[in-house]
Motif scaffolding. Structure first.
Motif, PDB file in Angstrom:
ATOM      1  N   GLN A 106       0.844  -1.182   0.000  1.00  0.00           N
ATOM      2  CA  GLN A 106       0.000   0.000   0.000  1.00  0.00           C
ATOM      3  C   GLN A 106       0.882   1.235   0.000  1.00  0.00           C
ATOM      4  OE1 GLN A 106      -3.130   0.761  -0.095  1.00  0.00           O
ATOM      5  NE2 GLN A 106      -4.148  -1.209   0.100  1.00  0.00           N
ATOM      6  N   GLN A 107       0.561   2.171  -0.842  1.00  0.00           N
ATOM      7  CA  GLN A 107       1.294   3.417  -0.877  1.00  0.00           C
ATOM      8  C   GLN A 107       0.733   4.354   0.185  1.00  0.00           C
ATOM      9  OE1 GLN A 107       3.972   3.980  -2.754  1.00  0.00           O
ATOM     10  NE2 GLN A 107       3.766   1.853  -3.393  1.00  0.00           N
ATOM     11  N   PRO A 108       1.564   5.212   0.777  1.00  0.00           N
ATOM     12  CA  PRO A 108       1.058   6.165   1.763  1.00  0.00           C
ATOM     13  C   PRO A 108      -0.001   7.064   1.123  1.00  0.00           C
ATOM     14  CG  PRO A 108       3.442   6.088   1.829  1.00  0.00           C
ATOM     15  CD  PRO A 108       3.011   5.267   0.650  1.00  0.00           C
ATOM     16  N   GLY A 109      -1.112   7.236   1.822  1.00  0.00           N
ATOM     17  CA  GLY A 109      -2.188   8.067   1.319  1.00  0.00           C
ATOM     18  C   GLY A 109      -3.154   7.322   0.416  1.00  0.00           C
ATOM     19  N   ALA A 110      -2.968   6.012   0.233  1.00  0.00           N
ATOM     20  CA  ALA A 110      -3.859   5.253  -0.642  1.00  0.00           C
ATOM     21  C   ALA A 110      -5.208   5.010   0.017  1.00  0.00           C
ATOM     22  CB  ALA A 110      -3.218   3.924  -1.027  1.00  0.00           C
ATOM     23  N   ILE A 111      -5.243   4.984   1.348  1.00  0.00           N
ATOM     24  CA  ILE A 111      -6.505   4.814   2.052  1.00  0.00           C
ATOM     25  C   ILE A 111      -6.703   6.005   2.977  1.00  0.00           C
ATOM     26  CG2 ILE A 111      -6.463   2.295   1.956  1.00  0.00           C
ATOM     27  CD1 ILE A 111      -5.534   2.312   4.860  1.00  0.00           C
ATOM     28  N   GLU A 112      -7.932   6.230   3.345  1.00  0.00           N
ATOM     29  CA  GLU A 112      -8.239   7.322   4.262  1.00  0.00           C
ATOM     30  C   GLU A 112      -7.802   6.947   5.681  1.00  0.00           C
ATOM     31  OE1 GLU A 112      -9.502  10.262   3.380  1.00  0.00           O
ATOM     32  OE2 GLU A 112      -9.407   9.601   1.312  1.00  0.00           O
ATOM     33  N   PRO A 113      -7.439   7.918   6.502  1.00  0.00           N
ATOM     34  CA  PRO A 113      -6.995   7.591   7.864  1.00  0.00           C
ATOM     35  C   PRO A 113      -8.055   6.866   8.686  1.00  0.00           C
ATOM     36  CG  PRO A 113      -6.367   9.833   7.307  1.00  0.00           C
ATOM     37  CD  PRO A 113      -7.231   9.336   6.192  1.00  0.00           C
ATOM     38  N   TRP A 114      -9.328   7.191   8.490  1.00  0.00           N
ATOM     39  CA  TRP A 114     -10.356   6.528   9.293  1.00  0.00           C
ATOM     40  C   TRP A 114     -10.483   5.056   8.935  1.00  0.00           C
ATOM     41  CZ3 TRP A 114     -14.459   4.174   6.964  1.00  0.00           C
ATOM     42  CH2 TRP A 114     -14.734   4.526   5.660  1.00  0.00           C
ATOM     43  N   GLN A 115     -10.093   4.671   7.717  1.00  0.00           N
ATOM     44  CA  GLN A 115     -10.142   3.266   7.341  1.00  0.00           C
ATOM     45  C   GLN A 115      -9.046   2.470   8.032  1.00  0.00           C
ATOM     46  OE1 GLN A 115      -9.796   3.820   3.128  1.00  0.00           O
ATOM     47  NE2 GLN A 115     -11.970   3.401   2.804  1.00  0.00           N
ATOM     48  N   ALA A 116      -7.946   3.118   8.331  1.00  0.00           N
ATOM     49  CA  ALA A 116      -6.830   2.417   8.960  1.00  0.00           C
ATOM     50  C   ALA A 116      -7.058   2.187  10.446  1.00  0.00           C
ATOM     51  CB  ALA A 116      -5.540   3.205   8.753  1.00  0.00           C
ATOM     52  N   VAL A 117      -7.854   3.028  11.085  1.00  0.00           N
ATOM     53  CA  VAL A 117      -8.007   2.923  12.533  1.00  0.00           C
ATOM     54  C   VAL A 117      -9.443   2.670  12.969  1.00  0.00           C
ATOM     55  CG1 VAL A 117      -6.005   4.349  13.035  1.00  0.00           C
ATOM     56  CG2 VAL A 117      -8.225   5.421  12.748  1.00  0.00           C
ATOM     57  N   SER A 118     -10.325   2.303  12.059  1.00  0.00           N
ATOM     58  CA  SER A 118     -11.718   2.101  12.458  1.00  0.00           C
ATOM     59  C   SER A 118     -11.837   0.861  13.343  1.00  0.00           C
ATOM     60  CB  SER A 118     -12.624   1.960  11.237  1.00  0.00           C
ATOM     61  OG  SER A 118     -12.255   0.814  10.506  1.00  0.00           O
ATOM     62  N   PRO A 119     -12.475   0.997  14.509  1.00  0.00           N
ATOM     63  CA  PRO A 119     -12.599  -0.154  15.398  1.00  0.00           C
ATOM     64  C   PRO A 119     -13.637  -1.135  14.865  1.00  0.00           C
ATOM     65  CG  PRO A 119     -13.769   1.692  16.313  1.00  0.00           C
ATOM     66  CD  PRO A 119     -13.080   2.189  15.073  1.00  0.00           C
TER      67      PRO A 119
END
Length: 92
Positions: A39-52
């Motif tokens: 995955q490249q940095p910025g490819a996903i939104e931050p909320w997708q990376a940390v959603s519980p």
């Protein structure tokens, strides 16, 4: 006593290449040729990376209930113990 020349690390390292030489290519292991891309940095939104992701099953609900009950009992024991000790101290 021998003196050692301290290299200047702020300058790039000189590369020795002769005029007739080609750059050597190291053989590549075939296992590493078809790896999936990272995955490249910025490819996903931050909320997708940390959603519980909390499963809502009977087992997880019962654990949360027991955890809340244990917290409540601990609070009652601490507060009640403080009240009892304060009452005992006033009697002495």
């Amino acid at each position: 006593m021998k003196h050692v020349r301290i290299p200047d690390f702020s300058q790039p390292i000189p590369v020795r290449v002769t005029a007739g030489s080609k750059p050597a290519r190291a053989p590549v292991d075939r296992r590493y040729c078809n790896l999936p891309d990272e995955q490249q940095p910025g490819a996903i939104e931050p909320w997708q990376a940390v959603s519980p992701i909390r499963p809502d099953t009977a087992h997880s609900r019962s654990l949360r209930f027991l955890d809340a009950t244990g917290e409540l009992l601990a609070a009652v024991a601490i507060i009640g113990g403080g009240i009892i000790l304060t009452g005992l101290a006033s009697l002495l």
